[in-house]
Design an enzyme around this catalytic site. Structure first.
Site, mmCIF file in Angstrom:
data_model
loop_
_atom_site.group_PDB
_atom_site.id
_atom_site.type_symbol
_atom_site.label_atom_id
_atom_site.label_comp_id
_atom_site.label_asym_id
_atom_site.label_seq_id
_atom_site.Cartn_x
_atom_site.Cartn_y
_atom_site.Cartn_z
ATOM 1 N N GLU B 49 0.836 -1.203 0.000
ATOM 2 C CA GLU B 49 0.000 0.000 0.000
ATOM 3 C C GLU B 49 0.879 1.265 0.000
ATOM 4 O OE1 GLU B 49 -2.300 -0.027 3.584
ATOM 5 O OE2 GLU B 49 -3.583 1.657 3.003
ATOM 6 N N LYS B 120 -9.134 2.146 -2.650
ATOM 7 C CA LYS B 120 -9.477 1.517 -1.365
ATOM 8 C C LYS B 120 -10.889 1.903 -0.916
ATOM 9 C CE LYS B 120 -7.327 0.875 3.222
ATOM 10 N NZ LYS B 120 -6.172 1.279 4.084
ATOM 11 N N CYS B 153 -5.305 -3.390 2.439
ATOM 12 C CA CYS B 153 -5.239 -3.407 3.908
ATOM 13 C C CYS B 153 -6.602 -3.655 4.581
ATOM 14 C CB CYS B 153 -4.596 -2.111 4.392
ATOM 15 S SG CYS B 153 -3.928 -2.219 6.076
#
Lengths: 291, 291
Positions: B49, B120, B153
């Site tokens: 990330e 995300k 994540c």
């Protein structure tokens, strides 16, 4: 000094060995284990899937002949008496008959009698030959201050099961199960069923209490490894042994299930869901609540 | 004799240590690690990330000054050159700027150039101060015969992420991540992030390749423990160390992801979902396919 729990619940998972067809002996064994759990102060006990009849039916007729009505059959009656006598709640797997239909069900009873029934939503293997798929959604029952949901075995392979319970505010998911061996399980890692319980608890901030059976029935081995997981996802009792009958017991503070949904000042697990991306869960029992 | 894989893909997870604000050095380091993976025959590499900029921004202005357009910014350009030079696909986290908006994004590039972007969906902590929530749903990209989805994540804290990918037929979920320590992690059990990767892979019959970062940035430690999980849910490379830059590499047979969705003659994970109980996933990117 450690604070006393705000919402205490002492939970016992009773890892027992039912024997196919020997219903009276199985129920008697369950009552003896319930009495042991009561002596240790349990408020809620969880028993395995189909624990009154055994699991490996040879025909639908065999399953049908062993099945009972709920709550007016003799097994549920015996558990209601035990719940009253010991002043506790019981969640237990039972072979249920409704007219000509059979369900792989779990009954919940308490000190004041019958609480409710859950019917397994996700049927495994030959269960599809004997049982109807569950038709009661994912009910959430009340046991004192606690909100209790119930799942059966393969149900926890579906993360939707945990979500449906959590979206209705469940603090604890009781899993009545008959886990069977899966290919490729590495010896050095937790059983996949345990991994799913831990992940489901963690991502939904919910306790999980899973009672598995042990023994080999008509050639089918079962896995034991019952466990109780806290709302952060970590085992606080078990995993139990693979082969022995035993009792797991743990003191839960159900308040943790509600508190932990906030991970930090910005994140709350259920509110962080991107329902605009993947939709709400729409089933009748899935009312996203103010939790 | 062992059969050769029908749909082979050699995947590398590059566990690197970005340094906040040192974008040129970070991209140079990523290119060096990509070259190492290429030398080992990787067809697809996954990077952490925000690996071009670092993670712990002090202000939105700092993030903004480091952000780039995709695909026409210099970082994506460098990765496209590397993908072409080494004849492989790259999935890598990047700080993306679109006009005045910022996204915590991952870009996928391949031998023929830009493939696509994922943004995300589930923002963690102070990311909510800097980034917009993802607005591209859960795209599935093609890399040769393979269908590739991407998560970042905290996205894997949402089982919906795995489901959305699997319902669109993804064989592999690439996770670009910056995992941070969580309270209560027992030392004797896998990291919760690893548990979620294993459970998500198993319950969706999908490979998972997670590339985490290492190092401490402005006081925030990161966890490493990158891993590659097979479609049965078990690690086939890693978990990597907690503190060292390193490369994980594994040969996947993507056909396993499609084959394993059938667990036995009666059960198929995606078809066994009780959408009548909990609804379909309805997002634009969630078309339950014939998988």
């Amino acid at each position: 000094m450690r604070q006393p729990p705000e919402s205490p619940l002492r939970v016992a998972c009773l890892q027992m060995e039912p024997h196919i067809g020997r219903k009276e002996a199985n129920v008697a064994r369950s009552l003896a284990m319930i009495a042991e759990a009561a002596a240790d102060g349990a408020n809620l006990v969880v028993l395995p899937e189909l624990c009154n009849t055994g699991y490996v039916f040879e025909t639908r007729e065999e399953a049908f002949s062993l099945a009972e009505s709920v709550p007016d059959g003799p097994t549920t009656h015996a558990w209601m008496q035990a719940a009253k006598q010991h002043d506790l709640f019981i969640v237990a797997g039972i072979t249920e008959r409704v007219g000509d239909k059979l369900y792989n069900a779990a009954v919940m009873v308490g000190p004041r009698g019958y609480v409710g029934t859950y019917r397994k939503n996700h049927l495994w293997g030959a269960e599809k030959l004997y049982f109807e798929p569950g038709d009661l959604g994912m009910p959430v029952f009340h046991a004192g201050a606690g909100r209790i949901a119930v799942a059966i075995c393969y149900d926890i392979w579906f993360p939707e099961t945990f979500r449906l319970a959590a979206l209705q505010g469940a603090d604890l998911l009781c899993v009545a199960t008959n886990w069977v061996p899966m290919a490729e399980q590495p010896a050095h890692l937790p059983m996949m069923a345990n991994i799913l319980a831990m992940g489901g608890a963690h991502t939904n901030s919910m306790f999980v209490a899973a009672a598995d059976r042990v023994g080999v029935e008509r050639g089918q081995p079962f896995l034991g490894n019952s466990l109780i997981v806290n709302a952060a996802g970590w085992p606080i009792a078990g995993p139990a042994s693979t082969e022995r009958e035993e009792m797991l017991i743990a003191d839960l503070n159900l308040a943790d299930a509600r508190r932990r949904r906030s991970l930090n000042e910005f994140n709350q697990l259920l509110r962080d869901r991107r329902t605009d991306v993947y939709g709400e869960m729409l089933g009748s029992a899935a009312r996203p609540g103010p939790y």
